[in-house]
Design an enzyme around this catalytic site. Structure first.
Site, short mmCIF file in Angstrom:
data_model
loop_
_atom_site.label_atom_id
_atom_site.label_comp_id
_atom_site.label_asym_id
_atom_site.label_seq_id
_atom_site.Cartn_x
_atom_site.Cartn_y
_atom_site.Cartn_z
N LYS A 1 -4.31 -3.99 9.72
CA LYS A 1 -3.06 -4.74 9.83
C LYS A 1 -2.85 -5.48 8.52
CE LYS A 1 -0.28 -8.33 10.62
NZ LYS A 1 -0.29 -9.75 10.23
N GLY B 1 2.40 -9.58 6.14
CA GLY B 1 3.51 -9.76 5.23
C GLY B 1 3.19 -10.85 4.22
N GLY C 1 6.46 -11.53 7.73
CA GLY C 1 6.97 -12.89 7.87
C GLY C 1 7.82 -13.38 6.71
N ASP D 1 0.17 -8.69 14.68
CA ASP D 1 -1.26 -8.77 15.03
C ASP D 1 -1.49 -8.15 16.41
OD1 ASP D 1 -1.76 -10.15 12.63
OD2 ASP D 1 -1.34 -12.07 13.57
N LYS E 1 -3.67 -13.79 15.43
CA LYS E 1 -4.69 -12.93 14.81
C LYS E 1 -6.00 -12.98 15.60
CE LYS E 1 -3.79 -13.47 10.46
NZ LYS E 1 -2.61 -12.57 10.53
#
Ligand SMILES: Nc1ncnc2c1ncn2[C@@H]1O[C@H](COP(=O)(O)OP(=O)(O)OP(=O)(O)O)[C@@H](O)[C@H]1O
Ligand SMILES: [Mg+2]
Length: 258
Positions: free
Chosen positions: A7, A10, A41, A159, A214
């Site tokens: 992952k 951003g 984000g 996430d 997360k």
């Protein structure tokens, strides 16, 4: 082949370094198949401010009105996904972008429409398209937009989407790449953290904001049977072929002789 879900936050997409891409090549050299899910984000916030929409978060989740959702999809699919696929390609990795709602890949449902609007959680992952891409040697790069039973698109925290995809493809490891070198406690990165410790740090506020989804996703990925979850920086090397750098979250306390 072993699979690894990465992952990419951003938060760090514009700051990924050559060392980061070298770590990806080390993973491929260690026979890992790579699958990406990305966040976005900062790109979303920039666009929202152009449209003069104030971002609003609850426990690290973005409140998403119909208008916000349109901007989220526009930015994530049209800008952020393109950026990551472009960078992977420039670094010699064969990536293909995939919107989570394409091919029924990510299916979801609303979490709490009154509080969060069109924010969803994943109910099922259809890994058909992901598998076809991997079989042909491509790295799927998935945008965290899902679709519900009524065909409504949903904004999914990246996430959460990463943990769901990691579970669905039976990945061995899930790596959260972000703008900090791991989970920090009193200014220091903690190399290994148990589920019980994560719960304490959530409770006392040491883990806050964007780190909350997360670690919550990390714990759910471990529950789904993943062997390990790492939180690493995208600004440095995180894997050398033998050693990892960052925070390794483990499901249970290891005994000395384990
Ligand atoms: N204990 C902690 N240790 C490290 N970072 C923490 C901690 N608690 C909260 N954070 C925050 O979590 C942030 C990372 O989450 P954030 O959601 O901002 O980025 P991301 O998930 O990588 O990007 P995106 O949300 O765009 O995908 C860090 O920049 C830091 O501010
Ligand atoms: Mg985040």
């Amino acid at each position: 082949m072993k699979k690894i879900l990465i992952k990419c936050g951003g938060s760090v997409l514009d700051e990924l370094t050559p060392d980061f891409f070298n770590s990806l090549k080390e993973l491929q050299a260690s026979e890992y198949q790579l699958i990406f899910v990305h966040g976005g984000g900062p790109d979303i916030n920039k666009m929202l401010s152009l449209y003069q929409v104030e971002p609003e978060f609850h426990n690290g989740l973005r409140k998403t009105t119909k208008e916000t959702l349109e901007i989220v999809e526009l930015v994530l699919s049209g800008q952020t996904n393109r950026k990551l696929v472009g960078k992977l390609t420039e670094n010699g990795l064969h990536a293909v972008g995939l919107n989570g709602s394409d091919g029924g890949c990510l299916q979801g449902k609303l979490i709490d429409e009154a509080a969060l609007g069109f924010v969803g959680e994943i109910t099922a992952v259809n890994d058909k398209v992901i598998s076809i891409l991997m079989e042909e040697g491509f790295i799927p790069v998935i945008t965290p937009i899902a679709v519900n039973e009524e065909g409504q698109k949903l904004n999914i925290n990246a996430d959460y989407a990463a943990a769901a995809v990691a579970g669905a493809v039976a990945a061995e490891t899930c790596i959260f790449v972000t703008d900090v070198p791991g989970i920090m406690v009193n200014g220091e990165v903690v190399p290994q953290m148990t589920k019980a410790e994560v719960e304490v740090y959530l409770e006392d506020g040491t883990i806050y904001g964007g780190m909350i989804p997360k670690v919550t996703s990390a714990l759910s990925a471990l529950d789904k049977g993943l062997e390990s979850v790492m939180i690493v920086s995208g600004k440095t090397s995180f894997f050398t072929g033998t050693e990892w750098k960052g925070t390794n979250i483990i499901g249970k306390e290891m005994k000395n002789n384990e």
